[in-house]
Write an enzyme that holds these catalytic residues in place. Structure first.
Site, short mmCIF file in Angstrom:
data_model
loop_
_atom_site.label_atom_id
_atom_site.label_comp_id
_atom_site.label_asym_id
_atom_site.label_seq_id
_atom_site.Cartn_x
_atom_site.Cartn_y
_atom_site.Cartn_z
N HIS A 176 5.19 11.51 1.16
CA HIS A 176 5.98 12.28 0.19
C HIS A 176 5.13 12.47 -1.06
O HIS A 176 4.66 11.50 -1.67
CB HIS A 176 7.29 11.57 -0.14
CG HIS A 176 8.25 11.55 1.00
ND1 HIS A 176 9.02 10.45 1.32
CD2 HIS A 176 8.56 12.51 1.92
CE1 HIS A 176 9.76 10.73 2.38
NE2 HIS A 176 9.50 11.97 2.76
N GLU A 179 5.24 10.52 -4.65
CA GLU A 179 5.18 9.05 -4.66
C GLU A 179 3.73 8.60 -4.89
O GLU A 179 3.10 8.01 -4.02
CB GLU A 179 5.77 8.51 -3.36
CG GLU A 179 7.24 8.91 -3.20
CD GLU A 179 7.83 8.63 -1.82
OE1 GLU A 179 7.14 7.99 -0.99
OE2 GLU A 179 8.96 9.07 -1.56
N ARG A 234 8.10 17.03 -3.19
CA ARG A 234 8.24 15.99 -2.16
C ARG A 234 7.65 16.40 -0.80
O ARG A 234 6.92 15.65 -0.16
CB ARG A 234 9.72 15.65 -1.98
CG ARG A 234 10.06 14.74 -0.80
CD ARG A 234 11.58 14.62 -0.68
NE ARG A 234 12.00 14.02 0.57
CZ ARG A 234 12.29 12.74 0.74
NH1 ARG A 234 12.15 11.90 -0.26
NH2 ARG A 234 12.70 12.27 1.91
N HIS A 304 5.58 3.92 0.74
CA HIS A 304 6.40 4.88 -0.02
C HIS A 304 6.68 4.29 -1.39
O HIS A 304 6.27 3.19 -1.72
CB HIS A 304 7.73 5.11 0.69
CG HIS A 304 7.64 5.80 2.01
ND1 HIS A 304 8.13 7.06 2.24
CD2 HIS A 304 7.13 5.39 3.21
CE1 HIS A 304 7.93 7.40 3.50
NE2 HIS A 304 7.32 6.40 4.11
N GLU A 378 8.47 0.14 0.38
CA GLU A 378 8.91 0.98 -0.74
C GLU A 378 8.43 0.25 -1.99
O GLU A 378 9.00 -0.77 -2.39
CB GLU A 378 10.44 1.14 -0.75
CG GLU A 378 10.99 1.98 0.38
CD GLU A 378 10.89 3.48 0.12
OE1 GLU A 378 10.53 3.86 -1.01
OE2 GLU A 378 11.17 4.26 1.04
#
Length: 417
Positions: A176, A179, A234, A304, A378
């Protein structure tokens, strides 16, 4: 003296002016019940809410904390609606444009050198991949696995020995575009792996027994766009037939339960799955590479941001995978390792119950392909910056994540044949 530009050139110049976010806010709303969740969903129909967490309206549910960006023009209306419905919220970011500019808060010591404490654009990352191969020819090689929708190269760095029979780990960053901390970590990982080989006992052992395939930027076109045109972009940059909306969410484009969520079939949505599984050149290139190296790849790890979680399958169902206990055990110890340097708290668990249900994700696809150790990090943060984590937090984020990744790899080395 004024120069008059041709009309066509003026139009082109105007068309490529970068998106600005002056006065845009990011709000965090803690939803107490279903009624409040429906209020957010109703607001999303009348106002342009850019969801940061979760990533789409249909994931919004009771007892969830929701982060979204709202334009300066609509913020007063949205805040009034929240007040009228007695919904608790806080303003995480008062001016998004200000935070975009404040991200770059680390000064370059040597502008000519690659900096691991700064965010690097695509051209710098390409030059860095060449430098790593040149600096460590016995340990690092660069593989072009394909090209993107806009014909940019997709490069993987292979780190380790020349023995093809070794076990391998596949890692990717930046699926993405917005990020940015994710590609920063992949660069840090390669740098530390090569720098500490022969010095750090664990890293030396891992590199003596395994190969790492590292894709520093998965979504190259989107990443370039997030640097030049729209920091909050994104998706990738592929054209969609019969739609003015650009891009596909590459992490909804893998061939696993691809069409199980009808909400992902709108090209104008941030989570658009694409016209078919592996329709995107980027997804196809990565899938083909992993399939062709399936005998050696024992783990798939993807990075991510944001929310400080360590996730494993499944995302498309609430059913647990057969080796759930092993994955949960590894994840629990890994999050403990992560919290040691700076007390950064991570939660862990299956995607569907820990974050929200997803379809067509790389993690579930890799697992169902036969790679039984698949994890998604994440990364930071979960307090205030979201996607706009300042450069001053890159080093600490990478320093806490590196030992966690090394632990996972050690665990996999021990528990796979």
């Amino acid at each position: 003296m004024r120069f008059l530009l041709p009309v066509g050139l003026i139009a082109t110049t105007l068309a490529i002016a970068p998106v600005r976010f002056d006065g845009d806010k990011v709000l965090r709303v803690k939803l107490q019940d279903e009624k409040q969740a429906n209020t957010i969903k109703d607001l999303a129909k009348t106002s342009q809410l850019d969801f940061w967490y979760p990533d789409a309206t249909h994931h919004v549910a009771a007892n969830m904390t929701v982060d979204f960006q709202i334009s300066a023009k609509e913020s007063q209306f949205v805040q009034s609606a929240l007040d009228q419905n007695q919904m608790h919220y806080e303003i995480l970011i008062h001016d998004v444009q200000e935070e975009v500019e404040k991200q770059f808060d680390v000064k370059e010591d040597n502008p000519g050198r690659h900096s691991y404490a700064k965010y690097n654009n695509w051209s710098k990352i390409v030059a860095w991949t060449e430098k790593m191969v040149h600096k460590h020819p016995q340990m690092v090689s660069r593989i072009k696995i394909g090209t993107t929708a806009e014909d940019n190269p997709l490069y993987i760095l292979k780190i380790g020995g020349k023995n093809k029979r070794r076990k391998a780990i596949f890692m990717d960053c930046g699926i993405h575009a917005r990020e940015w901390i994710s590609p920063a970590f992949c660069q840090w990982f390669v740098y530390q792996a090569t720098k500490t080989y022969g010095k750090n006992k664990i890293m030396t052992k891992l590199l003596n027994q395994m190969n790492f395939y590292v894709l520093p930027v998965f979504n190259v076109d989107g990443y370039i766009w997030s640097w030049t045109q729209n920091r909050m972009w994104r998706k990738n940059r592929s054209r969609n037939e019969n739609s003015k909306c650009i891009g596909t969410d590459l992490n909804r484009n893998f061939n696993v339960s691809w069409n199980s969520f009808p909400n992902t079939n709108d090209p104008c949505q941030e989570i658009y799955r694409g016209p078919a599984p592996e329709s995107e050149k980027e997804t196809k290139a990565v899938s083909d590479f992993i399939r062709s190296h399936l005998k050696s790849i024992k783990a798939y790890i993807t990075f991510h941001s944001y929310s400080q979680m360590l996730l494993f399958p499944y995302g498309y169902t609430s059913e647990l995978p057969p080796n759930h206990k092993n994955l949960a055990k590894a994840a629990k110890i890994t999050t403990n390792v992560l919290s040691t340097p700076y007390e950064t708290h991570y939660t862990y668990g299956p995607i569907a119950s820990t974050i929200y249900p997803t379809s067509g994700s790389s993690l579930d696809w890799a697992y169902n392909l036969g790679i039984k150790h698949t994890f998604a990090f994440e990364l930071r943060d979960k307090e205030r910056f979201g996607f706009l984590l300042p450069e001053s937090q890159i080093k600490s984020t990478c320093k806490e994540t590196m030992p966690a990744v090394k632990f996972i790899v050690k665990y996999i080395l021990k528990h796979t044949s």
